[in-house]
Every structure is written in structure tokens, then in C-alpha cells.
Design a protein around this motif. Structure first.
Motif, PDB file in Angstrom:
ATOM      1  N   PHE A 166       0.852  -1.188   0.000  1.00  0.00           N
ATOM      2  CA  PHE A 166       0.000   0.000   0.000  1.00  0.00           C
ATOM      3  C   PHE A 166       0.886   1.235   0.000  1.00  0.00           C
ATOM      4  O   PHE A 166       1.647   1.461   0.931  1.00  0.00           O
ATOM      5  CB  PHE A 166      -0.922   0.012   1.223  1.00  0.00           C
ATOM      6  CG  PHE A 166      -1.816   1.231   1.299  1.00  0.00           C
ATOM      7  CD1 PHE A 166      -2.586   1.623   0.206  1.00  0.00           C
ATOM      8  CD2 PHE A 166      -1.873   1.991   2.462  1.00  0.00           C
ATOM      9  CE1 PHE A 166      -3.407   2.744   0.274  1.00  0.00           C
ATOM     10  CE2 PHE A 166      -2.700   3.109   2.537  1.00  0.00           C
ATOM     11  CZ  PHE A 166      -3.463   3.480   1.453  1.00  0.00           C
ATOM     12  N   GLU A 213       0.657   5.420  -0.930  1.00  0.00           N
ATOM     13  CA  GLU A 213      -0.222   6.544  -1.257  1.00  0.00           C
ATOM     14  C   GLU A 213       0.514   7.606  -2.071  1.00  0.00           C
ATOM     15  O   GLU A 213       1.606   8.038  -1.713  1.00  0.00           O
ATOM     16  CB  GLU A 213      -0.777   7.161   0.034  1.00  0.00           C
ATOM     17  CG  GLU A 213      -1.685   6.208   0.802  1.00  0.00           C
ATOM     18  CD  GLU A 213      -2.337   6.867   1.996  1.00  0.00           C
ATOM     19  OE1 GLU A 213      -3.468   7.379   1.856  1.00  0.00           O
ATOM     20  OE2 GLU A 213      -1.717   6.862   3.077  1.00  0.00           O
ATOM     21  N   ILE A 216      -6.296  -0.816  -7.347  1.00  0.00           N
ATOM     22  CA  ILE A 216      -6.148  -2.081  -6.646  1.00  0.00           C
ATOM     23  C   ILE A 216      -5.576  -3.096  -7.629  1.00  0.00           C
ATOM     24  O   ILE A 216      -6.092  -3.244  -8.739  1.00  0.00           O
ATOM     25  CB  ILE A 216      -7.492  -2.597  -6.098  1.00  0.00           C
ATOM     26  CG1 ILE A 216      -8.026  -1.646  -5.018  1.00  0.00           C
ATOM     27  CG2 ILE A 216      -7.354  -4.011  -5.531  1.00  0.00           C
ATOM     28  CD1 ILE A 216      -9.437  -1.990  -4.553  1.00  0.00           C
ATOM     29  N   TYR A 255      -2.808  -0.211  -4.054  1.00  0.00           N
ATOM     30  CA  TYR A 255      -3.032  -1.173  -2.973  1.00  0.00           C
ATOM     31  C   TYR A 255      -3.107  -2.578  -3.557  1.00  0.00           C
ATOM     32  O   TYR A 255      -3.891  -2.842  -4.464  1.00  0.00           O
ATOM     33  CB  TYR A 255      -4.335  -0.842  -2.241  1.00  0.00           C
ATOM     34  CG  TYR A 255      -4.663  -1.766  -1.087  1.00  0.00           C
ATOM     35  CD1 TYR A 255      -3.683  -2.225  -0.208  1.00  0.00           C
ATOM     36  CD2 TYR A 255      -5.971  -2.177  -0.862  1.00  0.00           C
ATOM     37  CE1 TYR A 255      -3.987  -3.061   0.851  1.00  0.00           C
ATOM     38  CE2 TYR A 255      -6.293  -3.012   0.203  1.00  0.00           C
ATOM     39  CZ  TYR A 255      -5.292  -3.448   1.057  1.00  0.00           C
ATOM     40  OH  TYR A 255      -5.607  -4.282   2.107  1.00  0.00           O
ATOM     41  N   ALA A 279     -11.002  -4.700   0.212  1.00  0.00           N
ATOM     42  CA  ALA A 279      -9.948  -3.837  -0.319  1.00  0.00           C
ATOM     43  C   ALA A 279     -10.544  -2.529  -0.836  1.00  0.00           C
ATOM     44  O   ALA A 279      -9.968  -1.446  -0.640  1.00  0.00           O
ATOM     45  CB  ALA A 279      -9.185  -4.555  -1.433  1.00  0.00           C
ATOM     46  N   LEU A 300      -9.844   1.333   0.757  1.00  0.00           N
ATOM     47  CA  LEU A 300      -9.416   2.535   0.045  1.00  0.00           C
ATOM     48  C   LEU A 300     -10.412   3.673   0.220  1.00  0.00           C
ATOM     49  O   LEU A 300     -10.029   4.838   0.386  1.00  0.00           O
ATOM     50  CB  LEU A 300      -9.220   2.226  -1.439  1.00  0.00           C
ATOM     51  CG  LEU A 300      -7.927   1.507  -1.812  1.00  0.00           C
ATOM     52  CD1 LEU A 300      -7.876   1.238  -3.308  1.00  0.00           C
ATOM     53  CD2 LEU A 300      -6.695   2.303  -1.379  1.00  0.00           C
TER      54      LEU A 300
END
Length: 254
Positions: free
Chosen positions: A12, A14, A21, A48, A78, A82
Motif C-alpha cells: 500500500f 499513497e 487495486i 493497494y 480492499a 481505500l
């Protein structure tokens, strides 16, 4: 002394406001898509890659204790994860079984999903080498564990029967997904390696027929096998995925 094994972990990272995903394959881990994650990150996307339940351990029986319904629940979680982080525009793609889960999520018509795709994914019934591949995987993984050879042999005997049952469950799940492909209206990216040793490569054309109602991109990789994410055409594949993502109907800036 046994060599220390570093187990894979979810990924993960950012970056921008747009999130992606990336789902891994059956018997795989986020390591399947690690290099793709880096390529997508470089395009300023938040990325992610979760771990499917039962995966990433030194006991292949952990996978057999789970199943496609649980892995689809992992997929939905998932998306929720997010969104909880503030990302309300998401693309979802996956390798092999991960692609089945990604397309299944897109049939739900979640307004937060702006597009997605599948890489070498058996959405429709096809000849596969998954059963024998799993057995080889099981032997390899158990060899790194601490069980005696006798214990390994007993586990392997159990695995042989349970694996057949689980593959039937996955086949039923993918069949249900294939029947719902007409529900997908977002853009789709399909990738297929011509030298796929796990599934019949031409199966991707059945998937195309099931997605005729939406905008679709197919990329064919003549020198690549099943794990196209790490194949000899990886760089071109990563560029193709990035180009697809950049053209999705995002409403937010980077």
C-alpha cells in the motif's frame, strides 16, 4: 540451519487522489504484481495490493482452507479500505484469479469503480494446468517448512483431494462471473500471454465476447507466459496498463 524465509506482505503506497487495486494470482502473493505496483506508483497513483486469505504462508493447506467466496470478500474489503482512506475513485485489476475477482467486482456497478481489467484470467471454462501447478507449488513451499518428510507426505496426500474440490469451486465462481459480464459498463483492459502455460490463451477471446457492451482494450504479448507481470515483455505491459489507467474517466485530478 534453515535459511530465513521472508514472507510476502500486502502493498500500500499513497500518491495521487486516484487509486488502483492490483490483485494477485491463485497460490501467489502481492509479489506477483510488485513491479507493476511500482510502475503505476510512478504515474502518481495510490496503489493497494492486498493479500488473499490463506496466502503468503509456508503451509499450502492455508489456501485450501479458504475459497473463492472468501477471496471475493477480501476484494470487497480492499475497496472499502481505500474508500475509508478517502479514495472514492478506484480502478481494479488482477492477475489470473485476481482478474476473476476484479471483473466480478466490476459487475456490482459500484460507482466508485471507474474501470479495471484482468491479466491471463480464465473467466470462461478452459483447459488449465492449475491442478498440477498447485501440487508442485505445495511441494516447494513445504520444503521450506520445519515438518519432517513423513509429516510433509501426510499433508501432501490430503492436499491432492482437497485441491480438486477447491478448483471446482473456483470454476463455479468464474462461471457465475462470466454470466454477469454483461453488467459491466466501465472500460476494461485484458492482457494475455501467447505462451501461457497455465491456461489456454485463446480463452481471452471468449471474455471479449462477453464484454462487447463496453469499451475494451486487449493487449496480446507473443513472448510472455501466464505471469505476464514478470515476463520478458514486462516493460511494454506496464506501459500498456499505465496508458489504460491514464485514459479512464477519472473526475478528479492526479
Amino acid at each position: 540451519m534453515n535459511k530465513r524465509i521472508t514472507l510476502p506482505q500486502p502493498l500500500f503506497v499513497e500518491h495521487g487522489k486516484r487509486a488502483v487495486i492490483l490483485l494477485h494470482a491463485y497460490t501467489g502473493s502481492p509479489n506477483d504484481v510488485r513491479m507493476l505496483c511500482r510502475a503505476v506508483e510512478n504515474e502518481n497513483y495510490t496503489v493497494y495490493s492486498p493479500m488473499f486469505s490463506g496466502h503468503g504462508t509456508l503451509d499450502p493447506q492455508d489456501i485450501l482452507k479458504e475459497g473463492p467466496q472468501k477471496w471475493y470478500q477480501d476484494t470487497k474489503e480492499a475497496i472499502v479500505f481505500l474508500k475509508s482512506k478517502g479514495y472514492d475513485e478506484i480502478a481494479i485489476l488482477g492477475l489470473s484469479m485476481g482478474g476473476i475477482m476484479a471483473l466480478t467486482a466490476l459487475t456490482e456497478k459500484d460507482l466508485g469503480l471507474v474501470g479495471g481489467g484482468a491479466f491471463c484470467s480464465p473467466i470462461f471454462p478452459t483447459k488449465t494446468n492449475v491442478y498440477h501447478s498447485f501440487l508442485e507449488y505445495a511441494k516447494k513451499v513445504m520444503a521450506h517448512g520445519t515438518d519432517t518428510q513423513e509429516m510433509q507426505a501426510k499433508k501432501y496426500a490430503k492436499i491432492i483431494d482437497v485441491e480438486k474440490q477447491q478448483l471446482r469451486e473456483i470454476d463455479r465462481f468464474s462461471q457465475q462471473t462470466s454470466e454477469r459480464l454483461k453488467m459491466i459498463t466501465t472500460p476494461i483492459f485484458l492482457a494475455q500471454g501467447a505462451l501461457d502455460e497455465m491456461i489456454d490463451p485463446v480463452t481471452v477471446f471468449e471474455t471479449i465476447k462477453g464484454l462487447k457492451q463496453t469499451k475494451l482494450t486487449l493487449q496480446w504479448y507473443p513472448k510472455s507466459g501466464h505471469v505476464v507481470t514478470v515476463g520478458p515483455e514486462r516493460k511494454q505491459f506496464e506501459k500498456d496498463v499505465s496508458d489504460f489507467l491514464n485514459k479512464l474517466p477519472w473526475s478528479k485530478g492526479e
